[in-house]
Design an enzyme around this catalytic site. Structure first.
Site, mmCIF file in Angstrom:
data_model
loop_
_atom_site.group_PDB
_atom_site.id
_atom_site.type_symbol
_atom_site.label_atom_id
_atom_site.label_comp_id
_atom_site.label_asym_id
_atom_site.label_seq_id
_atom_site.Cartn_x
_atom_site.Cartn_y
_atom_site.Cartn_z
ATOM 1 N N ASN A 29 0.948 -0.750 6.059
ATOM 2 C CA ASN A 29 1.328 -1.484 4.847
ATOM 3 C C ASN A 29 1.995 -2.767 5.317
ATOM 4 O O ASN A 29 2.839 -2.721 6.215
ATOM 5 C CB ASN A 29 2.319 -0.640 4.032
ATOM 6 N N GLY A 30 1.637 -3.909 4.720
ATOM 7 C CA GLY A 30 2.279 -5.164 5.099
ATOM 8 C C GLY A 30 1.255 -6.189 5.550
ATOM 9 O O GLY A 30 0.060 -6.056 5.271
ATOM 10 N N HIS A 57 13.043 -33.736 -32.707
ATOM 11 C CA HIS A 57 11.865 -34.196 -33.462
ATOM 12 C C HIS A 57 11.372 -33.128 -34.433
ATOM 13 O O HIS A 57 10.250 -33.205 -34.924
ATOM 14 C CB HIS A 57 10.761 -34.608 -32.489
ATOM 15 N N ARG A 61 1.055 2.139 -5.996
ATOM 16 C CA ARG A 61 1.321 1.077 -5.028
ATOM 17 C C ARG A 61 0.050 0.306 -4.640
ATOM 18 O O ARG A 61 0.128 -0.742 -3.984
ATOM 19 C CB ARG A 61 1.932 1.657 -3.743
ATOM 20 N N CYS A 83 0.844 -1.195 0.000
ATOM 21 C CA CYS A 83 0.000 0.000 0.000
ATOM 22 C C CYS A 83 0.878 1.244 0.000
ATOM 23 O O CYS A 83 2.084 1.161 0.186
ATOM 24 C CB CYS A 83 -0.868 0.006 1.241
ATOM 25 N N LYS A 114 -2.770 -4.988 -19.909
ATOM 26 C CA LYS A 114 -2.403 -5.665 -18.659
ATOM 27 C C LYS A 114 -3.468 -6.665 -18.249
ATOM 28 O O LYS A 114 -3.164 -7.730 -17.734
ATOM 29 C CB LYS A 114 -2.193 -4.611 -17.556
ATOM 30 N N TRP A 121 -3.774 -1.643 -1.210
ATOM 31 C CA TRP A 121 -3.748 -2.856 -2.034
ATOM 32 C C TRP A 121 -4.142 -3.957 -1.074
ATOM 33 O O TRP A 121 -3.349 -4.397 -0.249
ATOM 34 C CB TRP A 121 -2.338 -3.073 -2.600
ATOM 35 N N LYS A 144 8.522 -13.539 -22.653
ATOM 36 C CA LYS A 144 8.971 -12.193 -22.247
ATOM 37 C C LYS A 144 9.612 -11.483 -23.432
ATOM 38 O O LYS A 144 9.365 -10.298 -23.670
ATOM 39 C CB LYS A 144 9.994 -12.260 -21.093
ATOM 40 N N GLU A 170 6.933 -10.481 -26.093
ATOM 41 C CA GLU A 170 5.939 -9.439 -25.802
ATOM 42 C C GLU A 170 6.532 -8.057 -25.635
ATOM 43 O O GLU A 170 5.886 -7.066 -25.959
ATOM 44 C CB GLU A 170 5.025 -9.821 -24.638
ATOM 45 N N GLU A 191 8.489 -19.268 -20.604
ATOM 46 C CA GLU A 191 8.312 -17.936 -20.022
ATOM 47 C C GLU A 191 9.400 -16.982 -20.531
ATOM 48 O O GLU A 191 9.130 -15.815 -20.837
ATOM 49 C CB GLU A 191 8.322 -18.046 -18.484
HETATM 50 O O1 M6R Z 1 -3.904 -11.380 -15.052
HETATM 51 P P1 M6R Z 1 -3.618 -12.769 -15.525
HETATM 52 O O2 M6R Z 1 -2.521 -13.423 -14.734
HETATM 53 O O3 M6R Z 1 -4.846 -13.629 -15.596
HETATM 54 O O4 M6R Z 1 -3.089 -12.593 -16.997
HETATM 55 C C1 M6R Z 1 -2.789 -13.699 -17.784
HETATM 56 C C2 M6R Z 1 -2.025 -13.298 -19.008
HETATM 57 O O5 M6R Z 1 -2.777 -12.412 -19.782
HETATM 58 C C3 M6R Z 1 -0.689 -12.645 -18.638
HETATM 59 O O6 M6R Z 1 0.109 -13.484 -17.869
HETATM 60 C C4 M6R Z 1 0.091 -12.252 -19.903
HETATM 61 O O7 M6R Z 1 0.485 -13.408 -20.574
HETATM 62 C C5 M6R Z 1 1.283 -11.375 -19.536
HETATM 63 N N1 M6R Z 1 1.348 -10.252 -20.407
HETATM 64 C C6 M6R Z 1 2.576 -12.114 -19.615
HETATM 65 O O8 M6R Z 1 3.662 -11.326 -19.302
#
Ligand code: M6R
Length: 615
Positions: free
Chosen positions: A101-102, A508, A27, A2, A610, A75, A489, A492, A485
């Site tokens: 906060n915490g 394969h 935050r 927070c 997001k 938060w 990264k 994206e 993953e």
């Molecule tokens: O909010 P969520 O964890 O449900 O989101 C899932 C995906 O949309 C999210 O992880 C997306 O793949 C990210 N941009 C990855 O970095």
């Protein structure tokens, strides 16, 4: 995570506190509140929603003029986002107001003790236990700072507490442990903030409060003591040169980079309060009875993107610890394939935002089939946890970068907690076995920090490879989702072609992609999995023989791999199942640095959002 503000001085406390809260809204933003002292009385206004909702409330019901105030932007952790759960919390007599906060791990014990003394609680928060205890001590005659020291000494967990006493209009008092607090030192006024962004427009001189210290600010003084009341050592202020935008990012260029660096703290917060002194794992947000959990015969993990990869990692641990079959499904595919689920199925959904439409639809489908649903989520009160039978919050704090980083690590940790919990209730693991994993999990923040401290090599590598067009990522076992993953990264935020594969699958087909100089990242399993380790070394040789430039991620002390790695990135030694928590970090840093060097908008990459609230 927070945001907290405190002020004492000649200006309008409301103006200073609200402007500080606006700077700290990154935050947390599910509710906000302010309390000021006026003529021996405390006046508080608080509202769920963003600070703009508090603004409207203040316009309808103005606060009296005051020069002493505290504020909070929340938060949520304990207790959903609501007006009542919003901070500040007032003591029963209304004399003390407190923001926090915490996470206070022993709030339940404190609450029962106070209730036995006749104190009535009004919220569901852990914070109110601290507010009521502080008020109880102040009502009994303790000065605010002394009472704050006693309260801090009684608390377990992580906290920044800031409080005011209606009968003491010249003072704001705060304490901290494992949670940040900075003092802004002004001329005839002083400030408190979760970080310097809270007060940069008023002063650039700051003091960082040390661990287990209490600070008293008046207009003319800043007095810092340890919890036993002895004066703190060196408290010389430092000067802050950052502009406000940099301050919000903690001095980092991008939120994503800041969030990568927050991971030691975020992982520690996910673990906080989960392990009782009795040696039992406690997940008190799991509202499914142990009997029901003992009856389940299948687990299905459902998620999207990075959260899906966290689920893939979790499958290895959950099956290993519980011996219950565990499937992992992409949420957008789940309900369309008519999955076989019934009341004996436990569906585990993972979502940072808690609002992902694909995951939400999967939950609705699972519940229609009478399956039990547990959500692993970072956002308290979001739709996904609300529509689930139970929730384990990751407590990572808001994630602003579109590319999920601390989200991933904390999701893996939360899934592991769930796996251990299931193993505990189903009698598959002895207490000492669970304790051994928990011990290792609690050492992870320090190990992740070491990876971050040694990251210069990865940053330089990103500079060297920024003009490459294509990248491969390989791994086996839990290293496979880590490689997926790593590739995600890079796609994206750097807009690079990147693919993750199980290292054994390359031969394969995908090995045809390998050509001279192609950068291939390989996550090498710890030597604890000897067979797996040797197999991956063979896979590295296969791609190297075809001209690949191999970048190997290995544990400290693994020298067998040296002859085959063009670049060797090391991480602290950990057991196999915990390797994703350290091996993912260099891949996050690599993508972030490469995207930054290419001049991309790292936090808001093209075409992405997001939170994806459409199917
Ligand atoms: O909010 P969520 O964890 O449900 O989101 C899932 C995906 O949309 C999210 O992880 C997306 O793949 C990210 N941009 C990855 O970095």
């Amino acid at each position: 995570m927070c945001g907290i503000v405190g002020y004492i001085g000649p200006r309008s406390a409301q103006d200073v506190v609200i402007s500080g809260l606006r700077r700290l809204e990154y935050r947390g933003y599910d509710s906000a509140g302010i309390a000021v002292g006026h003529d021996g009385v405390l006046e508080a206004r608080k509202k769920s929603g963003k600070i703009s909702c508090l603004d409207t409330h203040l316009a309808d019901d103005p606060l009296p003029a005051s020069h002493q105030g505290i504020g909070h932007t929340r938060w949520a952790t304990h207790g959903g986002p609501s007006d009542t759960n919003a901070h500040p919390h007032l003591s029963q007599s209304g004399r003390v107001a407190l923001v926090h906060n915490g996470i206070i791990e022993n709030f339940a014990t404190l609450r029962s003790e106070l209730e036995a003394e006749g104190v009535r609680f009004v919220s569901e928060t852990d914070t109110e236990a601290a507010a009521q205890l502080l008020g109880y001590l102040v009502d009994a005659g303790a000065p605010l700072a002394e009472a704050m020291r006693s309260v801090a000494a009684r608390l377990d967990g992580a906290f920044t507490l800031v409080a005011i006493d209606a009968h003491d209009p010249d003072r704001v008092v705060a304490a901290r442990r494992n949670s940040p607090l900075v003092v802004g030192v002004g001329q005839g006024e002083n400030f408190l903030g979760s970080d310097v962004a809270a007060f940069l427009e008023f002063t650039r001189d700051a003091i960082e409060l040390g661990q287990d210290q209490v600070v008293e600010i008046t207009r003319e003084s800043v007095e810092i003591t340890n919890l036993d009341g002895t004066p703190a050592g060196d408290v010389t202020p430092y000067h802050v040169d950052w502009d406000i935008a940099a301050a919000e990012k903690g001095g980092f260029d991008w939120f994503m980079r800041k969030e990568i660096h927050e991971q030691p703290r975020a992982v520690a917060d996910t673990l906080l309060g989960r392990y009782a002194a009795s040696g039992e794992l406690v997940l008190d947000e799991v509202r499914i009875s142990p009997e029901e959990l003992r009856r389940i015969d299948k687990i299905v993990i459902v998620a999207c993107g990075t959260a899906f990869y966290a689920g893939m990692v979790a499958k290895y641990a959950i099956e290993h610890w519980t011996r219950v079959p565990c499937e992992v499904e992409i949420a957008s595919e789940f309900r369309y394939r008519d999955p076989i689920i019934d009341p004996m199925t436990l569906v585990v959904t993972i979502s940072q935002s808690g609002e992902t439409a694909d995951t939400l639809m999967a939950i609705r489908h699972a519940r229609e089939q009478h399956a039990k649903v547990i959500a692993i989520c970072n956002t308290n009160g979001a739709t996904i946890p609300r529509e689930s039978d139970a929730v384990i919050y990751t407590h990572a704090g808001p994630e602003r970068g579109v590319a999920s980083t601390k989200g991933f690590l904390t999701q893996v940790v939360a899934c592991y907690l769930l796996g251990l919990y299931l193993a505990q209730v189903r009698g598959m693991k002895y207490r000492d076995e669970i304790a051994a994993v928990m011990d290792e999990l609690s050492s992870m923040p320090e190990k992740i920090q070491r990876v971050l401290d040694d990251s210069q090599q990865v940053l330089d590598l990103a500079g060297e490879l920024k003009d490459e067009h294509s990248f491969l990522f390989l791994g086996r076992h839990v290293g496979y989702p880590v490689s997926l993953e790593g590739a995600l990264k890079l796609k994206e935020i750097a807009y690079k072609h990147a693919e993750g594969f199980p290292a054994g699958e390359l031969k394969h087909g995908p090995i045809a992609l390998v050509e001279q100089g192609l950068p291939v990242f390989v996550v090498v399993p710890p030597r604890g999995r000897d067979q797996l380790h040797d197999k991956v070394i063979s896979n590295i040789q296969e791609v190297r023989a075809r001209g690949a430039r191999t970048i190997v991620i290995v544990e400290d002390g693994d020298d067998e791999v040296l002859p085959y790695g063009d670049v060797v990135i090391r991480h602290p030694r950990v057991s196999t199942l915990l390797q994703p928590l350290v091996a993912t970090v260099p891949l996050q840093l690599f993508a972030c640095e490469l995207a930054a060097r290419l001049g991309h908008d790292v936090d808001q990459p093209r075409n992405l959002a997001k939170s994806v609230t459409v199917e």
